[in-house]
Design a protein around this motif. Structure first.
Motif, PDB file in Angstrom:
ATOM      1  N   ARG A 111       0.357 -21.045 -24.768  1.00 42.67           N
ATOM      2  CA  ARG A 111       0.930 -20.615 -26.054  1.00 42.67           C
ATOM      3  C   ARG A 111       1.500 -19.213 -25.933  1.00 42.67           C
ATOM      4  O   ARG A 111       2.627 -18.944 -26.362  1.00 42.67           O
ATOM      5  CB  ARG A 111      -0.144 -20.658 -27.147  1.00 42.67           C
ATOM      6  CG  ARG A 111       0.341 -20.126 -28.503  1.00 42.67           C
ATOM      7  CD  ARG A 111      -0.813 -19.754 -29.416  1.00 42.67           C
ATOM      8  NE  ARG A 111      -1.671 -18.788 -28.742  1.00 42.67           N
ATOM      9  CZ  ARG A 111      -2.997 -18.758 -28.842  1.00 42.67           C
ATOM     10  NH1 ARG A 111      -3.633 -19.624 -29.596  1.00 42.67           N
ATOM     11  NH2 ARG A 111      -3.704 -17.850 -28.201  1.00 42.67           N
ATOM     12  N   ASP A 112       0.727 -18.309 -25.340  1.00 42.82           N
ATOM     13  CA  ASP A 112       1.169 -16.927 -25.202  1.00 42.82           C
ATOM     14  C   ASP A 112       2.428 -16.818 -24.342  1.00 42.82           C
ATOM     15  O   ASP A 112       3.352 -16.076 -24.682  1.00 42.82           O
ATOM     16  CB  ASP A 112       0.049 -16.072 -24.599  1.00 42.82           C
ATOM     17  CG  ASP A 112      -1.202 -16.040 -25.489  1.00 42.82           C
ATOM     18  OD1 ASP A 112      -1.101 -16.373 -26.695  1.00 42.82           O
ATOM     19  OD2 ASP A 112      -2.275 -15.694 -24.964  1.00 42.82           O
ATOM     20  N   ILE A 113       2.476 -17.572 -23.267  1.00 36.90           N
ATOM     21  CA  ILE A 113       3.648 -17.548 -22.374  1.00 36.90           C
ATOM     22  C   ILE A 113       4.884 -18.038 -23.099  1.00 36.90           C
ATOM     23  O   ILE A 113       5.943 -17.396 -23.037  1.00 36.90           O
ATOM     24  CB  ILE A 113       3.387 -18.391 -21.103  1.00 36.90           C
ATOM     25  CG1 ILE A 113       2.350 -17.698 -20.213  1.00 36.90           C
ATOM     26  CG2 ILE A 113       4.693 -18.644 -20.337  1.00 36.90           C
ATOM     27  CD1 ILE A 113       1.813 -18.576 -19.084  1.00 36.90           C
ATOM     28  N   ARG A 164       5.473 -18.217 -26.295  1.00 36.23           N
ATOM     29  CA  ARG A 164       5.842 -17.301 -27.391  1.00 36.23           C
ATOM     30  C   ARG A 164       6.603 -16.089 -26.869  1.00 36.23           C
ATOM     31  O   ARG A 164       7.482 -15.564 -27.546  1.00 36.23           O
ATOM     32  CB  ARG A 164       4.606 -16.847 -28.152  1.00 36.23           C
ATOM     33  CG  ARG A 164       4.113 -17.872 -29.141  1.00 36.23           C
ATOM     34  CD  ARG A 164       2.971 -17.324 -29.953  1.00 36.23           C
ATOM     35  NE  ARG A 164       2.557 -18.248 -30.985  1.00 36.23           N
ATOM     36  CZ  ARG A 164       1.403 -18.187 -31.618  1.00 36.23           C
ATOM     37  NH1 ARG A 164       0.534 -17.231 -31.322  1.00 36.23           N
ATOM     38  NH2 ARG A 164       1.112 -19.054 -32.550  1.00 36.23           N
ATOM     39  N   GLN A 165       6.250 -15.624 -25.671  1.00 39.78           N
ATOM     40  CA  GLN A 165       6.939 -14.479 -25.077  1.00 39.78           C
ATOM     41  C   GLN A 165       8.332 -14.836 -24.580  1.00 39.78           C
ATOM     42  O   GLN A 165       9.252 -14.030 -24.653  1.00 39.78           O
ATOM     43  CB  GLN A 165       6.131 -13.922 -23.896  1.00 39.78           C
ATOM     44  CG  GLN A 165       4.858 -13.233 -24.289  1.00 39.78           C
ATOM     45  CD  GLN A 165       4.014 -12.883 -23.068  1.00 39.78           C
ATOM     46  OE1 GLN A 165       4.399 -13.104 -21.928  1.00 39.78           O
ATOM     47  NE2 GLN A 165       2.829 -12.336 -23.319  1.00 39.78           N
ATOM     48  N   ARG A 166       8.496 -16.050 -24.078  1.00 39.16           N
ATOM     49  CA  ARG A 166       9.738 -16.436 -23.405  1.00 39.16           C
ATOM     50  C   ARG A 166      10.775 -17.109 -24.292  1.00 39.16           C
ATOM     51  O   ARG A 166      11.959 -17.117 -23.953  1.00 39.16           O
ATOM     52  CB  ARG A 166       9.432 -17.387 -22.246  1.00 39.16           C
ATOM     53  CG  ARG A 166       8.658 -16.764 -21.127  1.00 39.16           C
ATOM     54  CD  ARG A 166       8.479 -17.758 -20.012  1.00 39.16           C
ATOM     55  NE  ARG A 166       7.595 -17.249 -18.978  1.00 39.16           N
ATOM     56  CZ  ARG A 166       7.113 -17.982 -17.979  1.00 39.16           C
ATOM     57  NH1 ARG A 166       7.446 -19.254 -17.882  1.00 39.16           N
ATOM     58  NH2 ARG A 166       6.311 -17.447 -17.101  1.00 39.16           N
ATOM     59  N   LYS A 220      -3.318 -19.559 -22.982  1.00 43.50           N
ATOM     60  CA  LYS A 220      -2.364 -18.814 -22.156  1.00 43.50           C
ATOM     61  C   LYS A 220      -0.982 -19.463 -22.176  1.00 43.50           C
ATOM     62  O   LYS A 220       0.025 -18.767 -22.102  1.00 43.50           O
ATOM     63  CB  LYS A 220      -2.864 -18.650 -20.723  1.00 43.50           C
ATOM     64  CG  LYS A 220      -2.883 -19.924 -19.900  1.00 43.50           C
ATOM     65  CD  LYS A 220      -3.371 -19.661 -18.485  1.00 43.50           C
ATOM     66  CE  LYS A 220      -3.340 -20.942 -17.653  1.00 43.50           C
ATOM     67  NZ  LYS A 220      -3.816 -20.701 -16.275  1.00 43.50           N
ATOM     68  N   ASN A 227      12.317 -18.688 -28.306  1.00 45.77           N
ATOM     69  CA  ASN A 227      12.448 -18.562 -29.755  1.00 45.77           C
ATOM     70  C   ASN A 227      11.976 -19.858 -30.400  1.00 45.77           C
ATOM     71  O   ASN A 227      12.215 -20.943 -29.866  1.00 45.77           O
ATOM     72  CB  ASN A 227      13.903 -18.297 -30.146  1.00 45.77           C
ATOM     73  CG  ASN A 227      14.404 -16.996 -29.574  1.00 45.77           C
ATOM     74  OD1 ASN A 227      13.739 -15.977 -29.651  1.00 45.77           O
ATOM     75  ND2 ASN A 227      15.594 -17.030 -28.975  1.00 45.77           N
ATOM     76  N   THR A 232       4.744 -24.313 -17.598  1.00 48.58           N
ATOM     77  CA  THR A 232       5.137 -22.914 -17.709  1.00 48.58           C
ATOM     78  C   THR A 232       5.363 -22.248 -16.357  1.00 48.58           C
ATOM     79  O   THR A 232       6.010 -21.210 -16.278  1.00 48.58           O
ATOM     80  CB  THR A 232       4.060 -22.114 -18.462  1.00 48.58           C
ATOM     81  OG1 THR A 232       2.810 -22.241 -17.773  1.00 48.58           O
ATOM     82  CG2 THR A 232       3.924 -22.584 -19.898  1.00 48.58           C
TER      83      THR A 232
END
Length: 106
Positions: free
Chosen positions: A62-64, A66-68, A60, A70, A35
């Motif tokens: 996963r969160d990154i 999911r934000q970046r 973290k 589709n 990431t």
């Protein structure tokens, strides 16, 4: 056949070690990415689209992603693997084998 993607931060130690466990696997194909902007191989929408199952080393990651990116129907699994290991570390391999047993044995 399933495409398995392993993601950590810099794609130096944890995710490449996990990818290596699936080298020449009869059913699964694995790749790895990171990431961070300093990652050896950076995660991209193309590699996300390729994956059927995505394993991230920490929440973290996963969160990154999911934000970046589709997502279609990919499953994302958090392995909770701290960044405490070098590439190919025996303890890391043992932990990964336990965590990924359902995928490695098929």
């Amino acid at each position: 056949m399933s495409n398995l993607l392993f993601i950590c931060s810099k794609n130096q130690w944890r995710s490449p070690t996990a990818e290596l466990l699936f080298k020449d696997h009869p059913i699964h194909t694995a790749r790895s990415a990171g990431t961070s902007d300093k990652a050896r191989i950076k995660v991209s929408q193309k590699i996300i689209d390729w994956a059927d199952v995505i394993f991230v080393m920490e929440g973290k990651h996963r969160d990154i992603i999911r934000q970046r990116f589709n997502f279609a129907d990919q499953t994302i699994i958090v392995l909770d693997m701290a960044d405490d290991y070098q590439f190919g570390d025996a303890e890391l391999i043992d932990i990964l084998k336990l965590s990924l047993a359902d995928y490695l044995q098929k």
